[in-house]
Write a protein that holds these residues in place. Structure first.
Motif, PDB file in Angstrom:
ATOM      1  N   LEU A 177     -94.993 -25.229 -22.765  1.00  0.00           N
ATOM      2  CA  LEU A 177     -93.808 -25.993 -23.126  1.00  0.00           C
ATOM      3  C   LEU A 177     -92.772 -25.142 -23.850  1.00  0.00           C
ATOM      4  CD1 LEU A 177     -92.227 -28.628 -23.373  1.00  0.00           C
ATOM      5  CD2 LEU A 177     -93.565 -29.151 -25.425  1.00  0.00           C
ATOM      6  N   ALA A 178     -93.193 -24.360 -24.817  1.00  0.00           N
ATOM      7  CA  ALA A 178     -92.241 -23.567 -25.602  1.00  0.00           C
ATOM      8  C   ALA A 178     -91.477 -22.588 -24.721  1.00  0.00           C
ATOM      9  CB  ALA A 178     -92.973 -22.828 -26.715  1.00  0.00           C
ATOM     10  N   ALA A 179     -92.179 -21.924 -23.812  1.00  0.00           N
ATOM     11  CA  ALA A 179     -91.520 -20.963 -22.922  1.00  0.00           C
ATOM     12  C   ALA A 179     -90.524 -21.663 -22.010  1.00  0.00           C
ATOM     13  CB  ALA A 179     -92.563 -20.217 -22.102  1.00  0.00           C
ATOM     14  N   LYS A 180     -90.872 -22.840 -21.530  1.00  0.00           N
ATOM     15  CA  LYS A 180     -89.954 -23.601 -20.684  1.00  0.00           C
ATOM     16  C   LYS A 180     -88.690 -23.983 -21.453  1.00  0.00           C
ATOM     17  CE  LYS A 180     -93.433 -25.721 -17.633  1.00  0.00           C
ATOM     18  NZ  LYS A 180     -94.056 -27.009 -17.217  1.00  0.00           N
ATOM     19  N   LEU A 181     -88.869 -24.445 -22.692  1.00  0.00           N
ATOM     20  CA  LEU A 181     -87.716 -24.869 -23.486  1.00  0.00           C
ATOM     21  C   LEU A 181     -86.733 -23.734 -23.715  1.00  0.00           C
ATOM     22  CD1 LEU A 181     -89.452 -27.127 -26.184  1.00  0.00           C
ATOM     23  CD2 LEU A 181     -88.088 -27.866 -24.216  1.00  0.00           C
ATOM     24  N   LEU A 182     -87.242 -22.522 -23.876  1.00  0.00           N
ATOM     25  CA  LEU A 182     -86.368 -21.375 -24.110  1.00  0.00           C
ATOM     26  C   LEU A 182     -85.505 -21.057 -22.891  1.00  0.00           C
ATOM     27  CD1 LEU A 182     -88.752 -18.978 -26.069  1.00  0.00           C
ATOM     28  CD2 LEU A 182     -86.801 -20.255 -26.966  1.00  0.00           C
ATOM     29  N   GLN A 231     -86.310 -25.289 -33.113  1.00  0.00           N
ATOM     30  CA  GLN A 231     -85.861 -24.950 -34.463  1.00  0.00           C
ATOM     31  C   GLN A 231     -86.865 -24.034 -35.149  1.00  0.00           C
ATOM     32  OE1 GLN A 231     -82.750 -25.992 -35.898  1.00  0.00           O
ATOM     33  NE2 GLN A 231     -83.382 -24.248 -37.152  1.00  0.00           N
ATOM     34  N   LEU A 232     -88.144 -24.320 -34.969  1.00  0.00           N
ATOM     35  CA  LEU A 232     -89.182 -23.461 -35.555  1.00  0.00           C
ATOM     36  C   LEU A 232     -89.152 -22.069 -34.931  1.00  0.00           C
ATOM     37  CD1 LEU A 232     -92.134 -26.023 -35.764  1.00  0.00           C
ATOM     38  CD2 LEU A 232     -90.993 -24.928 -37.699  1.00  0.00           C
ATOM     39  N   TYR A 233     -88.927 -22.006 -33.627  1.00  0.00           N
ATOM     40  CA  TYR A 233     -88.837 -20.696 -32.968  1.00  0.00           C
ATOM     41  C   TYR A 233     -87.625 -19.934 -33.500  1.00  0.00           C
ATOM     42  CZ  TYR A 233     -89.452 -17.223 -29.292  1.00  0.00           C
ATOM     43  OH  TYR A 233     -89.691 -16.048 -28.621  1.00  0.00           O
ATOM     44  N   HIS A 234     -86.529 -20.647 -33.677  1.00  0.00           N
ATOM     45  CA  HIS A 234     -85.314 -20.044 -34.225  1.00  0.00           C
ATOM     46  C   HIS A 234     -85.565 -19.506 -35.632  1.00  0.00           C
ATOM     47  CE1 HIS A 234     -81.571 -20.277 -36.613  1.00  0.00           C
ATOM     48  NE2 HIS A 234     -80.941 -19.932 -35.497  1.00  0.00           N
ATOM     49  N   SER A 239     -83.634 -15.821 -34.241  1.00  0.00           N
ATOM     50  CA  SER A 239     -82.518 -16.631 -34.734  1.00  0.00           C
ATOM     51  C   SER A 239     -81.329 -16.638 -33.779  1.00  0.00           C
ATOM     52  CB  SER A 239     -82.068 -16.119 -36.110  1.00  0.00           C
ATOM     53  OG  SER A 239     -81.632 -14.763 -36.013  1.00  0.00           O
ATOM     54  N   ASN A 240     -81.439 -15.937 -32.652  1.00  0.00           N
ATOM     55  CA  ASN A 240     -80.321 -15.857 -31.713  1.00  0.00           C
ATOM     56  C   ASN A 240     -80.335 -16.963 -30.657  1.00  0.00           C
ATOM     57  OD1 ASN A 240     -79.117 -13.422 -32.767  1.00  0.00           O
ATOM     58  ND2 ASN A 240     -80.851 -12.304 -31.876  1.00  0.00           N
ATOM     59  N   ILE A 241     -81.427 -17.710 -30.570  1.00  0.00           N
ATOM     60  CA  ILE A 241     -81.500 -18.720 -29.518  1.00  0.00           C
ATOM     61  C   ILE A 241     -80.574 -19.890 -29.833  1.00  0.00           C
ATOM     62  CG2 ILE A 241     -83.881 -18.084 -28.971  1.00  0.00           C
ATOM     63  CD1 ILE A 241     -84.732 -20.767 -30.272  1.00  0.00           C
ATOM     64  N   LYS A 242     -80.055 -20.513 -28.780  1.00  0.00           N
ATOM     65  CA  LYS A 242     -79.165 -21.659 -28.932  1.00  0.00           C
ATOM     66  C   LYS A 242     -79.566 -22.734 -27.936  1.00  0.00           C
ATOM     67  CE  LYS A 242     -75.222 -18.670 -30.089  1.00  0.00           C
ATOM     68  NZ  LYS A 242     -75.335 -18.811 -31.527  1.00  0.00           N
ATOM     69  N   TRP A 243     -79.255 -23.975 -28.272  1.00  0.00           N
ATOM     70  CA  TRP A 243     -79.572 -25.080 -27.375  1.00  0.00           C
ATOM     71  C   TRP A 243     -78.686 -26.278 -27.718  1.00  0.00           C
ATOM     72  CZ3 TRP A 243     -82.449 -23.548 -31.488  1.00  0.00           C
ATOM     73  CH2 TRP A 243     -82.674 -24.487 -32.501  1.00  0.00           C
ATOM     74  N   VAL A 244     -78.632 -27.200 -26.773  1.00  0.00           N
ATOM     75  CA  VAL A 244     -77.894 -28.443 -26.957  1.00  0.00           C
ATOM     76  C   VAL A 244     -78.844 -29.588 -26.659  1.00  0.00           C
ATOM     77  CG1 VAL A 244     -75.988 -29.881 -26.142  1.00  0.00           C
ATOM     78  CG2 VAL A 244     -75.684 -27.393 -26.340  1.00  0.00           C
ATOM     79  N   VAL A 245     -78.819 -30.628 -27.487  1.00  0.00           N
ATOM     80  CA  VAL A 245     -79.699 -31.782 -27.300  1.00  0.00           C
ATOM     81  C   VAL A 245     -78.962 -32.871 -26.533  1.00  0.00           C
ATOM     82  CG1 VAL A 245     -81.044 -33.585 -28.424  1.00  0.00           C
ATOM     83  CG2 VAL A 245     -80.992 -31.286 -29.397  1.00  0.00           C
TER      84      VAL A 245
END
Length: 305
Positions: A177-182, A231-234, A239-245
């Protein structure tokens, strides 16, 4: 038996694994080849522990594949699993009991249902336990997994572990799941139970050795959202990852999001408390951050040399 997480992760690459003592032995038998499965049982004779079946399909590139390949999904996720369970039932140990068989199933057969007492965001008392009838039948994959559970219940030697949205924090398997979310720029975010492999996978040998049987929700305590995972991965790894909910929450019952009780798992493995989903993810990401730091230092050292 002390089996590392890395060894257990590799089991996902095999059709099924025979384990005895401290060893893991992979079988190349196809799930549909019952005689070959029986032959490998005779060859490896897993008298101390048993068989761990990680085979099956959730479809590629995603679960939608099962919708257009229902006969193939039946062969892999129902007939094949029954072949392994029956081969183990027929293969007796020296004590006269059938060989123990662990089958990796799914917990994605439930959905929140407020009217039935299982609301989103409810306390642990509202979580689904193993006795609750599965209520998510929106896709072929889920329906067949529910059928498999019903067919396996009479087998006295089978332990079925319900895995929910597996997360491989330290190794980041591409299908976790985590890899997919990234890989997504926009995510949905609904609280649900998850299986943090870093925390729970090493428990499998202990459950096998104890001859645990029946259905077990194999997930961490509580729930977590996709946004919280990122958020935990960030915070802990990158800290460079970004996402939109996506603020559009799926209608209740349309997706296999649910809160599953881990009470039975806790009773079967009482000396090792089950971490909450958030604590397990955070610990796993800290391990990943440490590995990445060590790898970067090694690369820098090699370049300087």
């Amino acid at each position: 038996m002390d089996v590392s997480l890395a060894c257990l992760l590799r089991m996902k690459l095999t059709l099924f694994v025979l384990s005895f003592g401290p060893l893991l032995c992979s079988s190349n038998a196809r799930l549909e080849d019952f005689p070959a499965i029986c032959a490998d049982l005779d060859k490896f004779a897993p008298i101390r522990c048993g068989v761990i079946c990680c085979a099956g399909t959730a479809g590629k590139p995603n679960i939608g594949w099962c919708e257009s390949h229902e006969p193939e999904t039946i062969q892999l996720n129902v007939v094949g699993q029954l072949n392994v369970a029956e081969a183990c039932r027929q293969h007796l140990r020296p004590d006269g009991r059938p060989t123990h068989c662990t089958i990796i199933g799914t917990g994605c057969i439930y959905a929140y249902d407020e009217e039935a007492g299982h609301p989103m965001g409810g306390p642990s008392a509202t979580a689904y336990d193993e006795a609750d009838v599965p209520n998510f039948v929106q896709n072929v994959y889920a329906r067949l997994r529910i059928s498999l559970e019903q067919l396996l219940r009479p087998f006295p030697n089978v332990l079925l572990l319900r895995v929910s949205y597996p997360i491989d924090c330290a190794n980041m398997h591409p299908r976790s799941l985590a890899a997919k979310l990234l890989r997504y720029s926009t995510i949905t975010s609904v609280p649900t139970s998850v299986t943090v492999m870093d925390d729970l996978w090493p428990r499998i040998p202990r459950l096998v050795e104890s001859d645990a049987t029946g259905v077990v929700n194999f997930n961490n305590a509580g729930t977590i959202t996709n946004e919280r995972i990122l958020q935990l991965y960030h915070d802990l790894v990158d800290s460079n990852i970004k996402w939109v909910v996506d603020e559009n929450i799926p209608d209740e019952g349309t997706k296999a999001f649910s809160h599953l009780s881990c009470a039975r798992l806790s009773k079967l493995d009482p000396l090792h408390p089950v971490l909450t989903a958030e604590d397990a993810v955070a610990r796993g990401f800290r391990t990943r951050a440490q590995r990445l730091t060590k790898h970067a230092a090694k690369v820098a050292s090699n370049e300087e040399a």
